[in-house]
Design a protein around this motif. Structure first.
Motif, PDB file in Angstrom:
ATOM      1  N   GLY A 152      -1.550   3.367  -7.276  1.00 13.55           N
ATOM      2  CA  GLY A 152      -1.156   4.737  -6.679  1.00 13.55           C
ATOM      3  C   GLY A 152      -1.584   5.625  -7.711  1.00 13.55           C
ATOM      4  N   VAL A 153      -1.012   5.036  -8.657  1.00 14.36           N
ATOM      5  CA  VAL A 153      -1.589   5.962 -10.304  1.00 14.36           C
ATOM      6  C   VAL A 153      -2.436   6.254  -9.999  1.00 14.36           C
ATOM      7  N   GLU A 154      -3.523   5.609  -9.623  1.00 21.88           N
ATOM      8  CA  GLU A 154      -4.729   5.538 -10.418  1.00 21.88           C
ATOM      9  C   GLU A 154      -5.915   5.899  -9.411  1.00 21.88           C
ATOM     10  N   GLY A 155      -4.667   6.290  -7.899  1.00 16.76           N
ATOM     11  CA  GLY A 155      -5.865   7.108  -7.553  1.00 16.76           C
ATOM     12  C   GLY A 155      -6.418   6.536  -5.709  1.00 16.76           C
ATOM     13  N   ASP A 156      -5.428   5.035  -5.785  1.00 16.63           N
ATOM     14  CA  ASP A 156      -5.365   4.314  -4.279  1.00 16.63           C
ATOM     15  C   ASP A 156      -4.586   5.081  -3.925  1.00 16.63           C
ATOM     16  N   TYR A 157      -4.273   6.283  -3.237  1.00 19.66           N
ATOM     17  CA  TYR A 157      -3.402   6.659  -2.542  1.00 19.66           C
ATOM     18  C   TYR A 157      -2.349   6.351  -0.985  1.00 19.66           C
ATOM     19  N   ASP A 158      -3.404   5.732  -0.218  1.00 23.36           N
ATOM     20  CA  ASP A 158      -3.622   4.795   1.208  1.00 23.36           C
ATOM     21  C   ASP A 158      -3.273   2.828   0.230  1.00 23.36           C
ATOM     22  N   GLY A 159      -3.572   2.552  -0.455  1.00 14.76           N
ATOM     23  CA  GLY A 159      -3.141   1.658  -1.026  1.00 14.76           C
ATOM     24  C   GLY A 159      -2.200   1.464  -2.357  1.00 14.76           C
ATOM     25  N   GLY A 160      -1.876   1.844  -2.211  1.00 16.19           N
ATOM     26  CA  GLY A 160      -0.719   1.468  -3.614  1.00 16.19           C
ATOM     27  C   GLY A 160       0.701   2.543  -3.762  1.00 16.19           C
TER      28      GLY A 160
END
Length: 186
Positions: A152-160
């Motif tokens: 989520g922090v690294e930009g995978d807003y749908d998979g984190g």
């Protein structure tokens, strides 16, 4: 029990207590079946904890969770808090190094976007709803919570996972850290 364990383990009393209340972001420390009641009784819980701590000399109670505006802080003080912590408000500041898209998740959040999922430790976790949180809520499988937060922090807003307070929908603009402090100290 916490005071007794701390005293036995470290041969001293705690310097203070942090109560991460039931409206906090991330790991809540409440089981799912306890959470609704804890949310309803959060101010009563603050008063009860403060009552227990009053037997100790100089042991402040710091409260976190659901504090978005100065009035929220004033309310927790009314119930016995000696201080408070902010988390989600600082995510949406100019100085936060989170990507602008991450900040927009908070700014565009409504109360239906905030959900509770189960952690691998079998406690509740509050997050912004996405594909991953929906998958976890429909599954009994364990997952690596650290990796999910990292995604989520690294930009995978749908998979984190994107931790947020129950009150995230009340955050409506990007402020500077100075503005946040000014709001709470004026």
């Amino acid at each position: 029990a916490i005071i007794k364990t701390w005293s036995q383990r470290y041969n001293r009393l705690p310097d203070g207590f942090i109560f991460q209340g039931p409206t906090s972001a991330g790991l809540l420390g409440f089981k799912e079946e306890e959470l609704a009641r804890a949310c309803q009784e959060r101010f009563k819980l603050i008063a009860e904890i403060k009552s227990e701590l009053s037997r100790l000399e100089n042991c402040p109670l710091i409260v976190s969770g659901g504090i978005i505006e100065k009035s929220d802080a004033e309310t927790v003080y009314k119930y016995g808090a000696d201080g408070f912590m902010l988390g989600s408000r600082f995510v949406v500041t100019d100085e936060c190094d989170a990507d602008d898209e991450y900040k927009k998740l908070y700014l565009n959040c409504n109360e239906n976007d905030v959900t509770i999922i189960r952690s691998p430790m079998k406690t509740s976790v509050r997050v912004i709803r996405n594909r991953f949180s929906d998958m976890i809520s429909d599954s009994e499988d364990d997952y690596d919570i650290i990796e999910a937060v990292k995604r989520g922090v690294e930009g995978d807003y749908d998979g984190g996972l994107i931790f947020c307070t129950e009150e995230a929908d009340r955050i409506s603009k990007i402020d500077s850290v100075e503005d946040v402090f000014r709001e709470f100290t004026s």
